[in-house]
Design a protein around this motif. Structure first.
Motif, PDB file in Angstrom:
ATOM      1  N   ILE A  88      -9.930   0.960  -5.295  1.00 14.99           N
ATOM      2  CA  ILE A  88     -10.169   2.070  -6.214  1.00 14.99           C
ATOM      3  C   ILE A  88      -9.037   3.099  -6.212  1.00 14.99           C
ATOM      4  N   HIS A  89      -8.132   3.004  -5.251  1.00 11.27           N
ATOM      5  CA  HIS A  89      -7.075   4.002  -5.093  1.00 11.27           C
ATOM      6  C   HIS A  89      -6.090   3.990  -6.258  1.00 11.27           C
ATOM      7  N   ASP A  90      -5.588   5.149  -6.597  1.00 14.52           N
ATOM      8  CA  ASP A  90      -4.559   5.311  -7.617  1.00 14.52           C
ATOM      9  C   ASP A  90      -3.207   4.976  -6.986  1.00 14.52           C
ATOM     10  N   ALA A  91      -2.644   3.835  -7.342  1.00  8.30           N
ATOM     11  CA  ALA A  91      -1.382   3.390  -6.752  1.00  8.30           C
ATOM     12  C   ALA A  91      -0.242   4.361  -7.056  1.00  8.30           C
ATOM     13  N   GLY A  92      -0.391   5.176  -8.069  1.00  8.27           N
ATOM     14  CA  GLY A  92       0.613   6.187  -8.378  1.00  8.27           C
ATOM     15  C   GLY A  92       0.727   7.241  -7.285  1.00  8.27           C
ATOM     16  N   ARG A  93      -0.253   7.320  -6.414  1.00 12.07           N
ATOM     17  CA  ARG A  93      -0.224   8.270  -5.293  1.00 12.07           C
ATOM     18  C   ARG A  93       0.344   7.662  -4.018  1.00 12.07           C
ATOM     19  N   PHE A  94       0.552   6.371  -4.009  1.00 11.23           N
ATOM     20  CA  PHE A  94       1.006   5.701  -2.799  1.00 11.23           C
ATOM     21  C   PHE A  94       2.408   6.150  -2.411  1.00 11.23           C
ATOM     22  N   ARG A  95       2.645   6.182  -1.123  1.00 11.82           N
ATOM     23  CA  ARG A  95       3.948   6.535  -0.567  1.00 11.82           C
ATOM     24  C   ARG A  95       4.059   5.908   0.810  1.00 11.82           C
ATOM     25  N   LEU A  96       5.267   5.847   1.300  1.00  7.72           N
ATOM     26  CA  LEU A  96       5.479   5.366   2.655  1.00  7.72           C
ATOM     27  C   LEU A  96       5.248   6.511   3.634  1.00  7.72           C
ATOM     28  N   GLY A 111     -11.179  17.690  16.689  1.00 11.57           N
ATOM     29  CA  GLY A 111     -11.741  16.441  16.201  1.00 11.57           C
ATOM     30  C   GLY A 111     -10.715  15.325  16.079  1.00 11.57           C
ATOM     31  N   VAL A 112     -11.180  14.224  15.551  1.00  9.15           N
ATOM     32  CA  VAL A 112     -10.400  13.003  15.401  1.00  9.15           C
ATOM     33  C   VAL A 112      -9.734  12.989  14.023  1.00  9.15           C
ATOM     34  N   THR A 113      -8.493  12.511  13.978  1.00 11.65           N
ATOM     35  CA  THR A 113      -7.835  12.241  12.702  1.00 11.65           C
ATOM     36  C   THR A 113      -7.632  10.735  12.621  1.00 11.65           C
ATOM     37  N   MET A 114      -8.313  10.107  11.676  1.00 11.96           N
ATOM     38  CA  MET A 114      -8.187   8.665  11.460  1.00 11.96           C
ATOM     39  C   MET A 114      -7.420   8.464  10.162  1.00 11.96           C
ATOM     40  N   VAL A 115      -6.466   7.524  10.165  1.00  8.95           N
ATOM     41  CA  VAL A 115      -5.650   7.270   8.988  1.00  8.95           C
ATOM     42  C   VAL A 115      -5.719   5.788   8.650  1.00  8.95           C
ATOM     43  N   THR A 116      -6.045   5.470   7.405  1.00  8.44           N
ATOM     44  CA  THR A 116      -5.977   4.097   6.929  1.00  8.44           C
ATOM     45  C   THR A 116      -4.579   3.880   6.379  1.00  8.44           C
ATOM     46  N   ILE A 117      -3.920   2.842   6.894  1.00  7.59           N
ATOM     47  CA  ILE A 117      -2.518   2.606   6.576  1.00  7.59           C
ATOM     48  C   ILE A 117      -2.277   1.101   6.474  1.00  7.59           C
ATOM     49  N   ALA A 118      -1.346   0.703   5.619  1.00 13.36           N
ATOM     50  CA  ALA A 118      -0.899  -0.687   5.551  1.00 13.36           C
ATOM     51  C   ALA A 118       0.233  -0.845   6.564  1.00 13.36           C
ATOM     52  N   PRO A 119      -0.041  -1.387   7.730  1.00 14.37           N
ATOM     53  CA  PRO A 119       0.985  -1.436   8.777  1.00 14.37           C
ATOM     54  C   PRO A 119       2.207  -2.268   8.388  1.00 14.37           C
ATOM     55  N   GLU A 120       2.008  -3.215   7.488  1.00 17.99           N
ATOM     56  CA  GLU A 120       3.137  -4.047   7.071  1.00 17.99           C
ATOM     57  C   GLU A 120       4.171  -3.270   6.256  1.00 17.99           C
ATOM     58  N   LEU A 121       3.807  -2.081   5.805  1.00 15.82           N
ATOM     59  CA  LEU A 121       4.727  -1.262   5.012  1.00 15.82           C
ATOM     60  C   LEU A 121       5.283  -0.077   5.786  1.00 15.82           C
ATOM     61  N   ALA A 122       4.860   0.065   7.020  1.00 12.72           N
ATOM     62  CA  ALA A 122       5.225   1.268   7.776  1.00 12.72           C
ATOM     63  C   ALA A 122       6.180   0.955   8.927  1.00 12.72           C
ATOM     64  N   ASN A 123       6.930   1.951   9.281  1.00 15.58           N
ATOM     65  CA  ASN A 123       7.795   1.907  10.451  1.00 15.58           C
ATOM     66  C   ASN A 123       6.906   2.132  11.667  1.00 15.58           C
ATOM     67  N   ILE A 124       6.962   1.229  12.629  1.00 16.02           N
ATOM     68  CA  ILE A 124       6.076   1.328  13.796  1.00 16.02           C
ATOM     69  C   ILE A 124       6.280   2.620  14.562  1.00 16.02           C
ATOM     70  N   ASP A 125       7.500   3.133  14.605  1.00 21.92           N
ATOM     71  CA  ASP A 125       7.739   4.411  15.293  1.00 21.92           C
ATOM     72  C   ASP A 125       7.031   5.566  14.579  1.00 21.92           C
TER      73      ASP A 125
END
Length: 131
Positions: A88-96, A111-125
């Motif tokens: 459902i996400h607007d791909a126009g908002r996507f960024r690295l 509190g906790v900060t949880m982030v949903t991320i595509a790990p294949e697109l991100a720098n592990i550092d």
């Protein structure tokens, strides 16, 4: 009976976190879910701008500080997603995930900060430092 724990709550009580990233918005969402047995939840912002992400992070942090019942953290669902699995996400908002967002996400909060991320697109550092 134990209560429910919900780690992805986009809204409730007629309020979406994306539309109302305020303490009042978080309070309305939490109250709506409490009526159905949710005793702990993480208000969730779907892919949005860095400014809106900052507002949501601050609103949830302030809500926890104000003692809003049930709020245990925040879930940032995107914008670090893969367009091939956008749902459902607007791909126009996507960024690295970049240095600016790492700094925002890594800022100490209540509190906790949880982030949903595509790990294949991100720098592990970046991932390590953000979380």
């Amino acid at each position: 009976m134990p209560g429910f724990i919900d780690t992805q709550v986009n809204g409730g009580g007629g309020v979406l976190l994306n539309d109302e990233p305020t303490v009042e918005g978080v309070r309305a969402i939490a109250a709506a879910h409490a009526r159905y047995g949710t005793t702990a939840l993480m208000p969730t912002l779907i892919s949005d701008t860095p400014d809106r992400i900052a507002l949501a992070l601050d609103a949830v942090d302030q809500a926890i500080g104000a003692g809003v019942p049930g709020v245990v953290g925040v879930h940032i669902e995107g914008p670090f997603l893969n367009v091939a699995r956008k749902g459902i996400h607007d791909a126009g908002r996507f960024r690295l995930l970049d240095e600016e967002m790492v700094a925002l996400l890594a800022k100490p909060r209540r509190g906790v900060t949880m982030v949903t991320i595509a790990p294949e697109l991100a720098n592990i550092d970046h991932i390590r430092r953000a979380l």
